[in-house]
Scaffold this motif. Structure first.
Motif, mmCIF file in Angstrom:
data_model
loop_
_atom_site.group_PDB
_atom_site.id
_atom_site.type_symbol
_atom_site.label_atom_id
_atom_site.label_comp_id
_atom_site.label_asym_id
_atom_site.label_seq_id
_atom_site.Cartn_x
_atom_site.Cartn_y
_atom_site.Cartn_z
ATOM 1 N N ARG A 191 34.285 41.471 73.413
ATOM 2 C CA ARG A 191 34.915 40.198 73.049
ATOM 3 C C ARG A 191 34.155 39.530 71.904
ATOM 4 N N ASP A 234 34.944 41.368 68.753
ATOM 5 C CA ASP A 234 36.293 41.038 68.295
ATOM 6 C C ASP A 234 36.326 39.652 67.654
ATOM 7 N N GLN A 264 45.517 46.427 73.110
ATOM 8 C CA GLN A 264 46.657 45.537 73.367
ATOM 9 C C GLN A 264 46.172 44.220 73.986
ATOM 10 N N ARG A 265 45.353 43.515 73.209
ATOM 11 C CA ARG A 265 44.749 42.289 73.732
ATOM 12 C C ARG A 265 45.759 41.165 73.921
ATOM 13 N N GLU A 266 46.910 41.289 73.287
ATOM 14 C CA GLU A 266 47.946 40.286 73.501
ATOM 15 C C GLU A 266 48.611 40.447 74.868
ATOM 16 N N ARG A 267 48.426 41.619 75.479
ATOM 17 C CA ARG A 267 49.045 41.906 76.771
ATOM 18 C C ARG A 267 48.030 41.881 77.913
ATOM 19 N N TYR A 268 46.800 42.270 77.625
ATOM 20 C CA TYR A 268 45.772 42.356 78.664
ATOM 21 C C TYR A 268 44.641 41.369 78.393
ATOM 22 N N SER A 269 43.934 41.009 79.451
ATOM 23 C CA SER A 269 42.791 40.103 79.319
ATOM 24 C C SER A 269 41.502 40.901 79.259
#
Length: 234
Positions: free
Chosen positions: A193, A196, A153-158
């Motif tokens: 990262r 990704d 859930q990279r849109e929610r977490y860093s």
């Protein structure tokens, strides 16, 4: 009158009899049974960080390039390297890890992801059975799932959240305070990262991309190895 010389008859090598093949089969069965069921324990703190990093890079690359058979083989090899799993047991462990990962992949919400916990508990129970050190299996399973969720859930977490989740998981696995694992968590999150990011590169990941990822993972696993060895020496 010519002297006729007779050539010696060719010597035929005896073929292995059926008892030979039965013996081979019996030896294989004994190997598998001993490998799977005889208790064998090693320290979780003893591993080759460079080799573990190399295998993790290879697994990420196989996943990225959609090579599932090679990925599974690399996973089993990695389990032998990191956790000292015997040869055949490494494949049963690999199956447990793969089942958890595929169940997780099918989920769409935190409630769905929680269904992966029993699979992860079974996996870490198998790791515990190989270890001379003890750890809280349900806690480690829960924390493992948490970093999976944070990463997905990279849109929610860093990536800072991911680094912290990795720190907490490693601290629980090695039954140590979290602070010493901070650098390891940051480096491994950095490697994720980078992995990704290469998905968005024109033409896909290059050899240089994978070399960079491998270099960061080597630093990450080297740091982890240093931390757990320091704990051992104390």
């Amino acid at each position: 009158m010519e002297n006729l010389t007779t050539k010696p008859a060719p010597v035929r090598k005896p073929k292995p009899g059926r008892w030979f093949w039965w013996g081979i089969l019996l030896a294989l069965v004994v190997w598998v049974v001993v490998d799977l069921y005889i208790p064998r324990k090693n320290s979780l703190r003893q591993f080759d960080p460079k080799e573990v990093a190399r295998l993790e890079t290879a697994m990420w690359r196989s996943y990225y390039e959609k090579k599932p058979v090679l990925l599974f083989w690399q996973l089993a090899t990695g389990l032998r390297q990191q956790f000292h799993a015997p040869f055949w047991r490494s494949f049963t462990l690999g199956f447990q890890a793969s089942k958890a990962a595929f169940d997780f992949k099918e989920g769409h919400s935190r409630a769905d992801y929680q269904r992966t916990i029993p699979d992860l508990i079974s996996y870490y129970e198998s790791i515990q059975a190989l270890s001379t050190e003890s750890f809280d299996v349900p806690k480690v399973a829960k924390l493992e799932l948490e970093w999976w969720i944070v990463h997905r859930q990279r849109e929610r977490y860093s990536y800072d959240d991911l680094a912290n989740a990795l720190v907490q998981t490693s601290a629980a696995l090695y039954s140590q305070p979290a602070a010493p694992f901070t650098t390891y968590g940051r480096l491994r999150a950095d490697a994720m990262r980078l992995c990704d990011d290469v998905r968005n590169h024109p033409g896909g990941a290059t050899e240089a991309d994978w070399q960079q990822i491998d270099a960061v993972l080597r630093r990450a696993w080297g740091e982890l190895h240093t931390v757990v060895q320091r704990n051992t020496s104390n």
